[in-house]
Enzyme design. Structure first.
Site, PDB file in Angstrom:
ATOM      1  N   ASP A   1      43.951  43.774  35.843  1.00 21.65           N
ATOM      2  CA  ASP A   1      43.557  42.351  35.839  1.00 21.65           C
ATOM      3  C   ASP A   1      42.536  41.956  34.757  1.00 21.65           C
ATOM      4  O   ASP A   1      41.583  41.219  35.051  1.00 21.65           O
ATOM      5  CB  ASP A   1      43.007  41.957  37.217  1.00 21.65           C
ATOM      6  CG  ASP A   1      44.047  42.061  38.327  1.00 21.65           C
ATOM      7  OD1 ASP A   1      45.196  42.423  38.046  1.00 21.65           O
ATOM      8  OD2 ASP A   1      43.687  41.779  39.487  1.00 21.65           O
TER       9      ASP A   1
ATOM     10  N   CYS B   1      40.000  44.618  43.185  1.00 23.11           N
ATOM     11  CA  CYS B   1      41.340  45.069  42.804  1.00 23.11           C
ATOM     12  C   CYS B   1      41.378  46.518  42.320  1.00 23.11           C
ATOM     13  O   CYS B   1      42.327  47.246  42.618  1.00 23.11           O
ATOM     14  CB  CYS B   1      41.952  44.111  41.800  1.00 23.11           C
ATOM     15  SG  CYS B   1      42.210  42.465  42.524  1.00 23.11           S
TER      16      CYS B   1
ATOM     17  N   LYS C   1      51.041  40.484  40.608  1.00 23.96           N
ATOM     18  CA  LYS C   1      50.740  40.549  42.033  1.00 23.96           C
ATOM     19  C   LYS C   1      50.080  39.251  42.483  1.00 23.96           C
ATOM     20  O   LYS C   1      49.551  38.508  41.667  1.00 23.96           O
ATOM     21  CB  LYS C   1      49.843  41.753  42.335  1.00 23.96           C
ATOM     22  CG  LYS C   1      48.533  41.753  41.574  1.00 23.96           C
ATOM     23  CD  LYS C   1      47.800  43.067  41.734  1.00 23.96           C
ATOM     24  CE  LYS C   1      46.454  43.062  41.058  1.00 23.96           C
ATOM     25  NZ  LYS C   1      45.494  42.116  41.603  1.00 23.96           N
TER      26      LYS C   1
END
Length: 198
Positions: free
Chosen positions: A9, A152, A107
């Site tokens: 990310d 994450c 996601k």
């Protein structure tokens, strides 16, 4: 050829100036680029929410960002709107060398459930498909870097360890939100799960 680098990310909304900026989030990009050049396999994850996602505080009247609510799949932190599909905030940081990626896995696209982990949505049972990709390619050793250490990266690392992968989190190429003790809890949880912290 059994090692994969998983870059979590590294997107505009998680970098300074973004909607959910992680302090110093952009400071790790150069080091990640260096690691990618020597990796057997590079996988990038990308938070990819539809507008009005159920993890957004704006989808819950009377609630504010960073509040915790109960969802059908368990506790959920409510976030500012971020990483909305097709937006500049959802794009990878401009300096991240995405040409090195073998796979980009998105996601958080299901509007009803968040997905911190690169392996499962937040119900901890719905897979993203990453496990199958790694197994079919014979990739058993994983190094994880990116944003944010305590969300994450943490959830991805713990899930990978539970699935039997050898996992290392390279902390110097991660940055944390550190919300209400979340970083200490993440480091403890990863260690307990058998994740190596480097």
């Amino acid at each position: 050829m059994s090692h994969a680098l998983i870059v979590i990310d590294v997107q505009n909304d998680f970098c300074p100036g973004g909607a959910l900026a992680v302090p110093d989030g952009d400071a790790i990009v150069g080091g990640i680029n260096d690691l990618m050049r020597d990796a057997d396999c590079v996988i990038l994850t990308q938070d990819w929410h539809p507008g009005g996602h159920s993890s957004f505080a704006s989808a819950h009247p009377g609630q504010a960002p960073m509040q915790l609510i109960d969802m059908p799949y368990g506790p959920q932190v409510l976030w500012p709107d971020h990483c909305i599909q097709g937006s500049n905030g959802a794009e990878f940081h401009a300096s991240l060398d995405t040409t090195q990626a073998d796979l980009i896995i998105r996601k958080g696209f299901n509007p009803a459930i968040d997905s911190y982990s690169a392996f499962f949505e937040n119900d901890h049972t719905t897979p993203t498909g990453l496990e199958g990709y790694l197994r079919t390619r014979g990739l058993t050793e994983l190094t994880m870097v990116g944003l944010a250490t305590d969300f994450c990266v943490n959830f991805s690392a713990q899930d990978a360890a539970r699935l039997g992968f050898a996992v290392t989190v390279q902390l110097n190429l991660c940055r944390a939100i550190d919300f209400d003790g979340s970083l200490a809890a993440a480091l403890s949880g990863m260690s307990d799960a058998g994740v190596s912290i480097a």
